[in-house]
Structures are given as C-alpha cells and as structure tokens.
Design an enzyme around this catalytic site. Structure first.
Site, mmCIF file in Angstrom:
data_model
loop_
_atom_site.group_PDB
_atom_site.id
_atom_site.type_symbol
_atom_site.label_atom_id
_atom_site.label_comp_id
_atom_site.label_asym_id
_atom_site.label_seq_id
_atom_site.Cartn_x
_atom_site.Cartn_y
_atom_site.Cartn_z
ATOM 1 N N GLU A 175 0.807 -1.227 0.000
ATOM 2 C CA GLU A 175 0.000 0.000 0.000
ATOM 3 C C GLU A 175 0.838 1.273 0.000
ATOM 4 O O GLU A 175 0.779 2.066 0.952
ATOM 5 C CB GLU A 175 -0.953 -0.001 1.194
ATOM 6 C CG GLU A 175 -1.925 -1.148 1.180
ATOM 7 C CD GLU A 175 -3.037 -1.013 2.230
ATOM 8 O OE1 GLU A 175 -3.001 -0.064 3.020
ATOM 9 O OE2 GLU A 175 -3.940 -1.862 2.237
ATOM 10 N N GLU A 357 -5.078 -8.561 1.108
ATOM 11 C CA GLU A 357 -5.731 -8.151 2.355
ATOM 12 C C GLU A 357 -7.211 -7.929 2.103
ATOM 13 O O GLU A 357 -7.584 -7.266 1.134
ATOM 14 C CB GLU A 357 -5.195 -6.808 2.896
ATOM 15 C CG GLU A 357 -3.897 -6.881 3.615
ATOM 16 C CD GLU A 357 -3.464 -5.534 4.199
ATOM 17 O OE1 GLU A 357 -4.333 -4.714 4.566
ATOM 18 O OE2 GLU A 357 -2.254 -5.324 4.274
HETATM 19 C C1 FCB Z 1 -4.284 -1.817 5.581
HETATM 20 C C2 FCB Z 1 -2.872 -2.080 6.057
HETATM 21 C C3 FCB Z 1 -2.782 -3.074 7.183
HETATM 22 C C4 FCB Z 1 -3.919 -2.922 8.164
HETATM 23 C C5 FCB Z 1 -5.256 -2.910 7.453
HETATM 24 C C6 FCB Z 1 -6.441 -2.812 8.361
HETATM 25 O O1 FCB Z 1 -4.364 -0.542 5.032
HETATM 26 O O2 FCB Z 1 -2.064 -2.543 5.000
HETATM 27 O O3 FCB Z 1 -1.519 -2.935 7.784
HETATM 28 O O4 FCB Z 1 -3.724 -1.801 8.932
HETATM 29 O O5 FCB Z 1 -5.288 -1.836 6.549
#
Ligand code: FCB
Length: 454
Positions: A175, A357
């Site tokens: 990210e 994620e």
């Molecule tokens: C993302 C991050 C991770 C965590 C999630 C909830 O943006 O990559 O580290 O904080 O959100």
C-alpha cells in the site's frame, strides 16, 4: 470450540482447487521486540513516542510478541489450514542503519520463521516494506531523498539472497499510497507532514525504489515470483456537489492509480503528471516500469473525499456517510464494489490477482464463556467471498485470497482498539483465542479443497 453455523460454507465452486487461501500480517504490527537482538529503530517507533499521535498512547513495543511466539503462531496457521502466509520483513531488524552491515540476529529470525512455515507446508509470501522505514534513513531524508532508491534495492537484494532459497513470492511494497498520502499529505503516519511537494516527491521515489527492488530480487533469484501490493478502493464524493466529485477523482488518482499506473503502464495518471514532473529524471519512467508476475490487491470498502479549499490537497478525507452499511469501526461495507474493483483491475493490468488483504475491524472482547463469536466478521467474509466468486465468473483472474489479519494487532493510529484478527490476542497475557471466524475460515478452506474446480 465456537461454531456458529453448521451449513456447508461453499457450494460447488467457481474457484480452482489450487486457489491460495492465506492470512496476512506485518512486522511492526505483530513482532514487538523492538530493541532486541540488534534491531534498529523504525519511523513507527519514533512516531508512537510523539504525544497524541496514537490512540491511547499505544506503541508496537510488544505488539503480539510474535518475535518470541512465532512458532505458536505458525502452529495456529497450520490448524487453520491456510496454505500461505503473507508477512513483512522489518528493514531495521535486518539493516539497523538501513544500509551497511546486516544484523545477523535479525536475518536469523526470518530464517527461523520461514523454516517453521515450510515445515508445516505453508508458503511464505514475503513483503519487503510494510511501512517500518529505518529511522536512521529517515534522518538522511527518508523517502524524500533520491538515495533511497539504492538503499531499498540493496536491502531487497540482501533479503532475496538470504531467504530466496526457500521464499519464492516477493512483494516490494504494501500500500504505497497509504504510507505516502497519510505520511506526507495528512500527517497521520510518519513523518507526520502535510506538504504536497513532499508527497509528490515521495510518491516518485517509492515508484523508483519499487523498480530497483524488482531488479534486485530478479538478479538474486531469477525464479522468484514478484509483485507489489496496492490498495484499490472506489473513491466516492462525500456530498453531492461538483467540488466533492472533483475531490473524489483527485483522491482516486493518488489512492488507486499513482503507483500501479507508472509501475505497470509506464506513466503517471494525468491528474498527477504535472505535479510529479519536477522530480522526474531521464529514464525514470523505464526504471519504475519493470515486469512483475502478479498484482497484490488490498481492499476493505469505498473511501470518501470532501472538497476543502483550505486543505493542502484541496480535499479532506471523509467518513463513510450515514445510511450506508458500515463495519463496527465505521468503514463502508460494499461487496459489489469489491467485485467491480477485481474486474476493473483485471481489465486494466492483465496480471494474475492475489487479494493480499481483506477483512473487517471491530472492538471485541471474549464473552462470559471466554469465546469471541464474531458473527459480523463471518458475514463480511462470506459476502466478500461471494463477490470475489462473481468477479471470477465475470472473467477476473483471481488466484488467491488472504484475510487481514491472522491476529489482532497494532492497528497504526488506532492502536490496539481496532481488532481485525481471526484470532483474538489478549494484550496483557498474549494468549491467543481463535474467534468463531477462524473456525469458519478453516472449514471454508477444507470445503473448498473438495468443491473447487480442478
Ligand atoms: C491496511 C494495512 C494493514 C492494516 C489494514 C487494516 O491498510 O495494509 O496494515 O492496517 O489496513
């Protein structure tokens, strides 16, 4: 063992049997042991010490104590039946000064972790950068110094040489738009600036460092499978004015396109090109645009912008409006947006997609029986799983899915208040308690192995 649903979690499935099911974490959020065995400090260690930055004054000093409990955590993953584990290496643990002599004890920790995973048949997915920049490099300019391209390339090469005999999957950055926008535009992450010139310079240097990282990993390990991890979330206007619509478009350029477009298409989005231009040197577009093998996609829900002439970027980050479906911590839930993002990313970039994620945060504690029956998380994971299957039916090449997160952990500015884990962590005792969602996920993976398409 809490088990809230007895129905079979998947019907005959559109996903292939070799679809990868995993869980994700990151170094600063779980490891703790910030002053042990020669680790250097990171920008997050420093940021957490500044009063008022983190809810409740929390820090990652101990976090989930994973540095000492990694074997227990690998055993937990094995019981869940996950096939893959995405984690990050802490740059300051292996290179305390950011460059120069490596720290043998730091490298040895990741050796042990990777060996433990391999022994249980869990594939390590190694991310090189999940935001914990060595503080020593910050003091030399951090992402604003062009020298960081070389520092990052050398670090990537070191890790690939050391661990790449067992690790095949490497990601350069997690990210990049979050740590650049929040760090240089919003002051929510280190180094805590609101400076658009700095933001544009940092964006460009991260893209160049990505290119250097890809080259270094390929040089060290020609058989490596390399990607970068981007958060992709629709950017929506918080209100219905024309100015809000412009604000949403601007946030979209930074959040969703400032990194994948240069890295994968060789150009900056039109909305940003003029602002990045002063930082561009001859050959930069080629340096950022290196072939990679997959697209790591993080997604939670839509995000919102509201126009504000006085804000450095011309807009403010806005909360999800009342009236939309929201998670317990106020993030919008919209599985159809996830489906659409997967289809769109497939069409734009034509790379295999791994969802690196997805998950949901809540404020939770064990009930009187000592269990965490997190029905909302199960409902979220089910509906996002259905959306993923719809995207695959529509032709998106999605090959894996990792839940954020294995463990409740240090959630950046929110500290330990927001819990995203499939496994509850008692912050006092470090006891791990799998939530109902962990049992659901384990059953779903098992069912998938028989229901999937071969
Ligand atoms: C993302 C991050 C991770 C965590 C999630 C909830 O943006 O990559 O580290 O904080 O959100």
């Amino acid at each position: 063992m809490a088990d809230t649903s007895s129905e079979s979690p998947v019907e005959p499935d559109v996903l292939p049997r070799d679809f990868v099911w995993g869980v994700s974490t990151s170094s600063y959020q779980i490891e703790g042991a910030v002053r042990e065995d020669g680790r250097g400090l990171s920008v997050w260690d420093e940021f957490c010490r500044q009063p008022g930055r983190i809810a409740n004054g929390d820090t990652g000093d101990i976090a989930c104590d994973h540095y000492h409990r990694y074997a227990e955590d690998v055993a937990l993953m094995h019981r869940l039946g996950v096939q893959a584990y995405r984690f990050s290496v802490a740059w300051p643990r292996v290179l305390p000064q950011g460059f120069g002599p490596p720290n043998p004890a730091g490298l040895a920790f990741y050796d042990r972790l990777v060996d433990a995973l391999m022994a249980k048949g869990i594939e390590p997915w190694l991310c090189l950068y999940h935001w914990d920049l060595p503080q020593a490099l910050q003091e030399r300019g951090g992402w604003l110094s062009r020298e960081i391209i070389g520092w990052f390339g050398d670090y990537a090469g070191l890790v690939a040489r050391r661990l790449g005999d067992r690790v095949r999957r490497f990601a350069t950055f997690n990210e990049p738009s979050v740590f650049t926008l929040f760090g240089y535009g919003m002051a929510w992450h280190p180094p805590g600036l609101t400076n658009t010139l700095a933001l544009h310079r940092a964006i460009h240097h991260v893209n160049l460092a990505h290119g250097a990282g890809v080259d270094a990993v390929r040089a060290a390990r020609p058989a490596a499978s390399i990607g970068a991890i981007h958060n992709v979330q629709p950017s929506r206007a918080a209100g219905d004015t024309a100015a809000d619509a412009v604000a949403a478009r601007r946030l979209d350029a930074i959040w969703n396109r400032a990194f994948p477009e240069p890295q994968l298409l060789g150009r900056y989005p039109a909305e940003l090109a003029a602002e990045i231009e002063p930082n561009l040197a001859a050959g930069d577009l080629e340096r950022m645009h290196r072939p990679v093998d997959w697209f790591g996609l993080n997604h939670y829900g839509p995000i919102f912008a509201r126009a504000n002439d006085k804000a450095p970027l011309g807009f403010d980050w806005a909360d999800a409006p009342a009236g939309v479906r929201r998670s317990p911590i106020g993030w919008q839930e919209d599985p159809a947006a996830f489906r659409d993002v997967l289809i769109d990313v497939h069409r734009r970039y034509r790379l295999p997609i791994y969802v690196t994620e997805n998950g949901v945060g809540a404020v939770e504690k064990p009930d009187d029986n000592g269990e965490i029956i997190d029905r909302e998380r199960i409902a979220y994971l089910k509906s996002y799983g259905q959306a993923l299957r719809e995207a695959v039916r529509a032709g998106a090449d999605v090959r894996g899915y990792f839940v954020w997160s294995l463990l409740d952990n240090f959630e950046w500015g929110a500290g330990y208040a927001n819990r995203f884990g499939l496994v509850y962590v008692d912050n006092e005792t470090q006891r791990r308690i799998p939530k109902a969602s962990a049992h659901w996920y384990a059953r779903m993976i098992r069912a998938q192995a028989t229901a999937g398409v071969t």
